[in-house]
Design a protein around this motif. Structure first.
Motif, PDB file in Angstrom:
ATOM      1  N   UNK A  35      -4.749  -6.648   5.032  1.00  0.00           N
ATOM      2  CA  UNK A  35      -4.128  -5.862   3.969  1.00  0.00           C
ATOM      3  C   UNK A  35      -3.186  -6.730   3.134  1.00  0.00           C
ATOM      4  N   UNK A  36      -2.348  -7.505   3.789  1.00  0.00           N
ATOM      5  CA  UNK A  36      -1.405  -8.367   3.061  1.00  0.00           C
ATOM      6  C   UNK A  36      -2.160  -9.379   2.202  1.00  0.00           C
ATOM      7  N   UNK A  37      -3.170 -10.026   2.789  1.00  0.00           N
ATOM      8  CA  UNK A  37      -3.937 -11.029   2.040  1.00  0.00           C
ATOM      9  C   UNK A  37      -4.683 -10.393   0.870  1.00  0.00           C
ATOM     10  N   UNK A  38      -5.274  -9.233   1.106  1.00  0.00           N
ATOM     11  CA  UNK A  38      -6.028  -8.561   0.044  1.00  0.00           C
ATOM     12  C   UNK A  38      -5.109  -8.097  -1.079  1.00  0.00           C
ATOM     13  N   UNK A  39      -3.989  -7.467  -0.732  1.00  0.00           N
ATOM     14  CA  UNK A  39      -3.042  -7.032  -1.765  1.00  0.00           C
ATOM     15  C   UNK A  39      -2.491  -8.222  -2.551  1.00  0.00           C
ATOM     16  N   UNK A  40      -2.213  -9.310  -1.850  1.00  0.00           N
ATOM     17  CA  UNK A  40      -1.655 -10.499  -2.499  1.00  0.00           C
ATOM     18  C   UNK A  40      -2.594 -11.106  -3.530  1.00  0.00           C
ATOM     19  N   UNK A  41      -3.877 -10.977  -3.290  1.00  0.00           N
ATOM     20  CA  UNK A  41      -4.866 -11.615  -4.173  1.00  0.00           C
ATOM     21  C   UNK A  41      -5.542 -10.649  -5.145  1.00  0.00           C
ATOM     22  N   UNK A  42      -5.308  -9.351  -4.992  1.00  0.00           N
ATOM     23  CA  UNK A  42      -5.971  -8.381  -5.870  1.00  0.00           C
ATOM     24  C   UNK A  42      -4.992  -7.493  -6.641  1.00  0.00           C
ATOM     25  N   UNK A  43      -4.051  -6.876  -5.954  1.00  0.00           N
ATOM     26  CA  UNK A  43      -3.104  -5.961  -6.612  1.00  0.00           C
ATOM     27  C   UNK A  43      -1.964  -6.729  -7.274  1.00  0.00           C
ATOM     28  N   UNK A  44      -1.424  -7.706  -6.564  1.00  0.00           N
ATOM     29  CA  UNK A  44      -0.306  -8.487  -7.112  1.00  0.00           C
ATOM     30  C   UNK A  44      -0.662  -9.128  -8.457  1.00  0.00           C
ATOM     31  N   UNK A  45      -1.847  -9.736  -8.611  1.00  0.00           N
ATOM     32  CA  UNK A  45      -2.158 -10.305  -9.935  1.00  0.00           C
ATOM     33  C   UNK A  45      -2.111  -9.273 -11.062  1.00  0.00           C
ATOM     34  N   UNK A  46      -2.561  -8.056 -10.793  1.00  0.00           N
ATOM     35  CA  UNK A  46      -2.493  -7.003 -11.817  1.00  0.00           C
ATOM     36  C   UNK A  46      -1.037  -6.703 -12.169  1.00  0.00           C
ATOM     37  N   UNK A  47      -0.192  -6.565 -11.166  1.00  0.00           N
ATOM     38  CA  UNK A  47       1.224  -6.299 -11.424  1.00  0.00           C
ATOM     39  C   UNK A  47       1.869  -7.444 -12.202  1.00  0.00           C
ATOM     40  N   UNK A  48       1.481  -8.664 -11.886  1.00  0.00           N
ATOM     41  CA  UNK A  48       2.043  -9.824 -12.585  1.00  0.00           C
ATOM     42  C   UNK A  48       1.584  -9.860 -14.037  1.00  0.00           C
ATOM     43  N   UNK A  49       0.322  -9.583 -14.287  1.00  0.00           N
ATOM     44  CA  UNK A  49      -0.166  -9.538 -15.675  1.00  0.00           C
ATOM     45  C   UNK A  49       0.632  -8.517 -16.477  1.00  0.00           C
ATOM     46  N   UNK A  50       0.869  -7.357 -15.882  1.00  0.00           N
ATOM     47  CA  UNK A  50       1.614  -6.296 -16.559  1.00  0.00           C
ATOM     48  C   UNK A  50       3.117  -6.574 -16.594  1.00  0.00           C
ATOM     49  N   UNK A  51       3.576  -7.449 -15.721  1.00  0.00           N
ATOM     50  CA  UNK A  51       5.016  -7.676 -15.597  1.00  0.00           C
ATOM     51  C   UNK A  51       5.690  -6.468 -14.982  1.00  0.00           C
ATOM     52  N   UNK A  52       5.031  -5.853 -14.011  1.00  0.00           N
ATOM     53  CA  UNK A  52       5.534  -4.628 -13.379  1.00  0.00           C
ATOM     54  C   UNK A  52       6.074  -4.936 -11.981  1.00  0.00           C
ATOM     55  N   UNK A  53       7.367  -4.699 -11.801  1.00  0.00           N
ATOM     56  CA  UNK A  53       8.028  -4.979 -10.519  1.00  0.00           C
ATOM     57  C   UNK A  53       7.711  -6.390 -10.039  1.00  0.00           C
ATOM     58  N   UNK A  54       7.740  -7.303 -10.959  1.00  0.00           N
ATOM     59  CA  UNK A  54       7.280  -8.666 -10.742  1.00  0.00           C
ATOM     60  C   UNK A  54       7.991  -9.357  -9.587  1.00  0.00           C
ATOM     61  N   UNK A  55       9.311  -9.268  -9.562  1.00  0.00           N
ATOM     62  CA  UNK A  55      10.051  -9.988  -8.521  1.00  0.00           C
ATOM     63  C   UNK A  55       9.717  -9.467  -7.127  1.00  0.00           C
ATOM     64  N   UNK A  56       9.447  -8.195  -6.992  1.00  0.00           N
ATOM     65  CA  UNK A  56       9.028  -7.649  -5.699  1.00  0.00           C
ATOM     66  C   UNK A  56       7.562  -7.964  -5.429  1.00  0.00           C
ATOM     67  N   UNK A  57       6.751  -7.875  -6.463  1.00  0.00           N
ATOM     68  CA  UNK A  57       5.306  -8.060  -6.306  1.00  0.00           C
ATOM     69  C   UNK A  57       4.942  -9.453  -5.834  1.00  0.00           C
ATOM     70  N   UNK A  58       5.680 -10.464  -6.262  1.00  0.00           N
ATOM     71  CA  UNK A  58       5.315 -11.837  -5.892  1.00  0.00           C
ATOM     72  C   UNK A  58       5.636 -12.170  -4.436  1.00  0.00           C
ATOM     73  N   UNK A  59       6.462 -11.390  -3.790  1.00  0.00           N
ATOM     74  CA  UNK A  59       6.890 -11.713  -2.422  1.00  0.00           C
ATOM     75  C   UNK A  59       5.733 -11.844  -1.430  1.00  0.00           C
ATOM     76  N   UNK A  60       4.787 -10.892  -1.371  1.00  0.00           N
ATOM     77  CA  UNK A  60       3.690 -11.097  -0.415  1.00  0.00           C
ATOM     78  C   UNK A  60       2.831 -12.312  -0.745  1.00  0.00           C
TER      79      UNK A  60
END
Length: 145
Positions: A65-90
């Motif tokens: 779950x951590x690996x999948x979220x880190x490589x799939x959901x986190x990039x979307x959040x980063x593109x949007x700049x949504x909760x970026x500082x929290x999103x990059x942690x995993x």
């Protein structure tokens, strides 16, 4: 609570050029992470999902779950700049484990990929996504100034 939200959401790099540069940086970084690593979670080289290493001995579902979220959901959040500082942690966690644990005995040529990803995501953690982001919209909407 307002102070915490201010530190999480505010990110003005003081010039239009700097804010555009961090926008382009975070979009290209996130797209590359998803393209190269996220897509493997759905379909690896042989058409089957990637088997995720588990060097820390976490329960397999949590590790995946951590690996999948880190490589799939986190990039979307980063593109949007949504909760970026929290999103990059995993993703920082996954890439740092890749560098320090999974690839610790590999050559520098192999180790440099997780190293560079870790450094890039640490940069986003420290400076935030810039003014052109959902974080900045939230910051302005919540009037946290």
């Amino acid at each position: 609570m307002n102070e915490i939200l201010k530190h999480l959401l505010y990110s003005d790099l003081c010039s239009t050029t700097s804010n555009y540069a961090i926008l382009v940086f975070r979009i290209l970084l996130a797209l590359e992470l998803f393209r190269v690593h996220g897509m493997k979670k759905f379909r690896g080289n042989d058409g089957k999902p990637e088997v995720v290493p588990n060097p820390l001995g976490l329960p397999a579902p949590i590790n995946n779950l951590i690996a999948t979220l880190s490589d799939t959901v986190v990039p979307l959040l980063i593109v949007l700049g949504a909760l970026t500082r929290l999103a990059v942690l995993p993703t920082i966690g996954v890439t740092a484990v890749g560098y320090f644990v999974v690839h610790r005995h590999d050559s520098l040529e192999v180790r440099d990929v997780p190293y560079i990803y870790t450094i890039c995501f640490l940069l986003l953690l420290v400076i935030g996504p810039g003014s052109y982001s959902i974080d900045q919209i939230l910051y302005n909407h919540l009037k946290l100034k």
